[in-house]
Design a protein around this motif. Structure first.
Motif, PDB file in Angstrom:
ATOM      1  N   MET A   1       6.439   1.432   3.270  1.00  0.00           N
ATOM      2  CA  MET A   1       5.387   0.718   2.541  1.00  0.00           C
ATOM      3  C   MET A   1       5.246  -0.693   3.095  1.00  0.00           C
ATOM      4  N   THR A   2       4.054  -1.187   3.146  1.00  0.00           N
ATOM      5  CA  THR A   2       3.833  -2.535   3.656  1.00  0.00           C
ATOM      6  C   THR A   2       4.371  -3.572   2.693  1.00  0.00           C
ATOM      7  N   SER A   3       4.632  -4.768   3.204  1.00  0.00           N
ATOM      8  CA  SER A   3       5.086  -5.842   2.331  1.00  0.00           C
ATOM      9  C   SER A   3       3.874  -6.549   1.756  1.00  0.00           C
ATOM     10  N   SER A   4       4.127  -7.567   0.906  1.00  0.00           N
ATOM     11  CA  SER A   4       3.021  -8.267   0.275  1.00  0.00           C
ATOM     12  C   SER A   4       2.427  -9.349   1.167  1.00  0.00           C
ATOM     13  N   ALA A   5       3.004  -9.570   2.369  1.00  0.00           N
ATOM     14  CA  ALA A   5       2.470 -10.611   3.235  1.00  0.00           C
ATOM     15  C   ALA A   5       1.024 -10.294   3.591  1.00  0.00           C
ATOM     16  N   PRO A   6       0.075 -11.205   3.273  1.00  0.00           N
ATOM     17  CA  PRO A   6      -1.318 -10.897   3.546  1.00  0.00           C
ATOM     18  C   PRO A   6      -1.589 -10.843   5.040  1.00  0.00           C
ATOM     19  N   ASP A   7      -2.403  -9.893   5.450  1.00  0.00           N
ATOM     20  CA  ASP A   7      -2.802  -9.762   6.844  1.00  0.00           C
ATOM     21  C   ASP A   7      -3.950 -10.728   7.082  1.00  0.00           C
TER      22      ASP A   7
ATOM     23  N   GLN B   1       6.172   8.167 -18.350  1.00  0.00           N
ATOM     24  CA  GLN B   1       6.696   8.661 -17.064  1.00  0.00           C
ATOM     25  C   GLN B   1       5.592   9.350 -16.265  1.00  0.00           C
ATOM     26  N   ARG B   2       4.729  10.089 -16.987  1.00  0.00           N
ATOM     27  CA  ARG B   2       3.632  10.767 -16.282  1.00  0.00           C
ATOM     28  C   ARG B   2       2.689   9.748 -15.649  1.00  0.00           C
ATOM     29  N   GLN B   3       2.461   8.643 -16.375  1.00  0.00           N
ATOM     30  CA  GLN B   3       1.589   7.641 -15.778  1.00  0.00           C
ATOM     31  C   GLN B   3       2.263   7.032 -14.554  1.00  0.00           C
ATOM     32  N   ARG B   4       3.584   6.912 -14.573  1.00  0.00           N
ATOM     33  CA  ARG B   4       4.305   6.423 -13.388  1.00  0.00           C
ATOM     34  C   ARG B   4       4.132   7.397 -12.215  1.00  0.00           C
ATOM     35  N   ILE B   5       4.129   8.685 -12.523  1.00  0.00           N
ATOM     36  CA  ILE B   5       3.904   9.690 -11.462  1.00  0.00           C
ATOM     37  C   ILE B   5       2.498   9.500 -10.868  1.00  0.00           C
ATOM     38  N   GLY B   6       1.514   9.285 -11.756  1.00  0.00           N
ATOM     39  CA  GLY B   6       0.134   9.055 -11.290  1.00  0.00           C
ATOM     40  C   GLY B   6       0.041   7.810 -10.413  1.00  0.00           C
ATOM     41  N   ILE B   7       0.804   6.790 -10.767  1.00  0.00           N
ATOM     42  CA  ILE B   7       0.795   5.549  -9.976  1.00  0.00           C
ATOM     43  C   ILE B   7       1.457   5.799  -8.613  1.00  0.00           C
ATOM     44  N   ALA B   8       2.577   6.549  -8.610  1.00  0.00           N
ATOM     45  CA  ALA B   8       3.256   6.860  -7.339  1.00  0.00           C
ATOM     46  C   ALA B   8       2.308   7.612  -6.411  1.00  0.00           C
ATOM     47  N   ARG B   9       1.563   8.553  -6.981  1.00  0.00           N
ATOM     48  CA  ARG B   9       0.588   9.323  -6.182  1.00  0.00           C
ATOM     49  C   ARG B   9      -0.482   8.397  -5.593  1.00  0.00           C
ATOM     50  N   ALA B  10      -0.960   7.461  -6.421  1.00  0.00           N
ATOM     51  CA  ALA B  10      -1.994   6.530  -5.946  1.00  0.00           C
ATOM     52  C   ALA B  10      -1.467   5.636  -4.825  1.00  0.00           C
ATOM     53  N   LEU B  11      -0.142   5.363  -4.845  1.00  0.00           N
ATOM     54  CA  LEU B  11       0.439   4.471  -3.839  1.00  0.00           C
ATOM     55  C   LEU B  11       0.748   5.185  -2.529  1.00  0.00           C
ATOM     56  N   ALA B  12       0.717   6.520  -2.530  1.00  0.00           N
ATOM     57  CA  ALA B  12       1.222   7.299  -1.392  1.00  0.00           C
ATOM     58  C   ALA B  12       0.585   6.894  -0.064  1.00  0.00           C
ATOM     59  N   LEU B  13      -0.699   6.574  -0.086  1.00  0.00           N
ATOM     60  CA  LEU B  13      -1.410   6.298   1.164  1.00  0.00           C
ATOM     61  C   LEU B  13      -1.524   4.800   1.453  1.00  0.00           C
ATOM     62  N   GLU B  14      -0.715   4.001   0.755  1.00  0.00           N
ATOM     63  CA  GLU B  14      -0.696   2.546   0.951  1.00  0.00           C
ATOM     64  C   GLU B  14      -2.093   1.930   0.805  1.00  0.00           C
ATOM     65  N   PRO B  15      -2.707   2.100  -0.363  1.00  0.00           N
ATOM     66  CA  PRO B  15      -4.057   1.550  -0.564  1.00  0.00           C
ATOM     67  C   PRO B  15      -4.022   0.025  -0.665  1.00  0.00           C
ATOM     68  N   SER B  16      -5.175  -0.593  -0.444  1.00  0.00           N
ATOM     69  CA  SER B  16      -5.251  -2.030  -0.715  1.00  0.00           C
ATOM     70  C   SER B  16      -5.883  -2.267  -2.085  1.00  0.00           C
TER      71      SER B  16
ATOM     72  N   PRO C   1     -11.765   8.430   5.588  1.00  0.00           N
ATOM     73  CA  PRO C   1     -10.768   7.433   6.018  1.00  0.00           C
ATOM     74  C   PRO C   1     -10.711   6.223   5.085  1.00  0.00           C
ATOM     75  N   ILE C   2     -11.828   5.908   4.447  1.00  0.00           N
ATOM     76  CA  ILE C   2     -11.865   4.749   3.531  1.00  0.00           C
ATOM     77  C   ILE C   2     -11.041   5.051   2.281  1.00  0.00           C
ATOM     78  N   ARG C   3     -11.104   6.311   1.811  1.00  0.00           N
ATOM     79  CA  ARG C   3     -10.448   6.686   0.554  1.00  0.00           C
ATOM     80  C   ARG C   3      -8.933   6.476   0.595  1.00  0.00           C
ATOM     81  N   ARG C   4      -8.374   6.464   1.795  1.00  0.00           N
ATOM     82  CA  ARG C   4      -6.935   6.178   1.892  1.00  0.00           C
ATOM     83  C   ARG C   4      -6.630   4.799   1.333  1.00  0.00           C
TER      84      ARG C   4
END
Ligand code: SF4
Length: 336
Positions: free
Chosen positions: A1-7, A171-186, A100-103
């Motif tokens: 996962m990327t860090s919080s340092a802004p690109d 916990q289920r909402q945490r699972i939903g959040i983990a799924r949303a994070l999978a592709l390293e969205p901005s 590609p944008i949806r990632r």
């Protein structure tokens, strides 16, 4: 996962939405179906979201806030207007061009019970976006990635082999959040992500969103139907009424000095924990139903419910006025 340092190469504005309209046709006729009108669910909405910030989007049920979120993600066809994501105008993009944008732009849904496939194990649910985007070819790396995502949202790695029904709502909402994070969205659009949870759990999930934002540099649009929920997480807040934004301001300004009568009423609806203060504070409760988005009232759309209504409000639509200090309001009380 990327860090919080802004690109430094990424634009400061993650999202720019201009005059967005989403109108749904209303059809009638038993034999020959023809359009008899349209529901103006979103009717000229403009806002932007800066990198690393949370914009709260607040309003009553049916005001168009969730439709706005879906339109931004291009999960709904937009009628007109512009959506620019990280400098790229995606307004006219079809499914293929959005792929590609949806990632980089994801959604967390309101219902942690309905949004997870009950027949899939947690590992499959969280890892599915990796598979869809061809990032799951090495099983060892895939499993490690799923474990790391679960850890990130405060779940244990051995939970990967369980099914959603074995988890609590939080916990289920945490699972939903983990799924949303999978592709390293901005950008993550959070559509009432805590509304279905017990009040005692809501704060934990809101805190998790905040921790993840600090750690990963995420940008959020956080949709909610009351101002209490978005208070702690939002940097700025946009208040929506009947398909329009009526006020947008920093959190500090909005709570300390609301300008639009609708914002005043929404703030008044937040219960104060101290019963004595609650019993004595002035009430500004708005009455009546939200008018139909098929036939919004002329003039100011809020005039049928506004305690400060004036004659001009019934015929002249108040424009959004820049009030300085990064705030704007659409109300004749705050005219030029
Ligand atoms: Fe109320 Fe008039 Fe302001 Fe609308 S324009 S919110 S009706 S005072």
């Amino acid at each position: 996962m990327t860090s919080s340092a802004p690109d430094a190469n990424l634009p400061e504005l993650v999202l720019e939405v201009s005059d967005l309209k989403v109108h749904f046709p209303v059809m009638a006729g038993a034999v020959v179906r023809k359009q008899v009108g349209s529901v103006k669910a979103v009717d000229g909405v403009s806002f932007n979201v800066r990198r690393g910030e949370t914009l709260g989007l607040v309003g009553e049920s049916g005001c168009g806030k969730s439709t706005t979120g879906l339109a931004v993600l291009k999960m709904l066809d937009i009628t007109s207007g512009q959506v620019v994501f990280e400098g790229e105008d995606i307004s006219g993009y079809d499914r293929a061009r959005m792929r590609p944008i949806r990632r980089r732009m994801q959604m967390v849904y309101q219902d942690p019970f309905g949004s997870l496939n009950p027949r899939m194990k947690v590992a499959q649910i969280v890892g599915e976006p990796l598979e869809v985007h061809g990032m799951a070819n090495d099983r060892a790396i895939y499993r490690a990635r799923v474990a790391s995502l679960l850890d990130m949202v405060g779940l244990l790695p051995d939970m990967a082999d369980r099914y959603p029904h074995e988890f609590s709502g939080g916990q289920r909402q945490r699972i939903g959040i983990a799924r949303a994070l999978a592709l390293e969205p901005s950008l993550i659009i959070c559509d009432e992500p805590v509304s279905a949870l017990d009040v005692s759990i809501q704060a934990q999930v809101v805190n998790l969103f905040q921790e993840l934002q600090e750690r990963l540099g995420l940008t959020y649009v956080f949709i909610a139907h009351d101002l209490a929920v978005v208070r702690h997480i939002s940097h700025r807040i946009a208040v929506m009424y009947l398909g329009r934004i009526v006020e947008i301001a920093s959190r500090a300004d909005l709570y300390a000095r609301p300008l639009h009568p609708y914002t005043v009423a929404l703030l008044a609806a937040i219960p104060i924990p101290d019963p004595e203060v609650e019993a004595t504070r002035p009430q500004q409760i708005i009455t009546g139903e939200v008018p139909s988005a098929m036939r919004p009232p002329p003039g100011c759309r809020f005039h049928t419910r506004c305690p400060s209504v004036m004659e001009v409000c019934k015929s002249v639509d108040p424009p959004m006025r820049d009030m300085g200090d990064d705030r704007a309001v659409a109300c004749h009380l705050h005219g030029a």
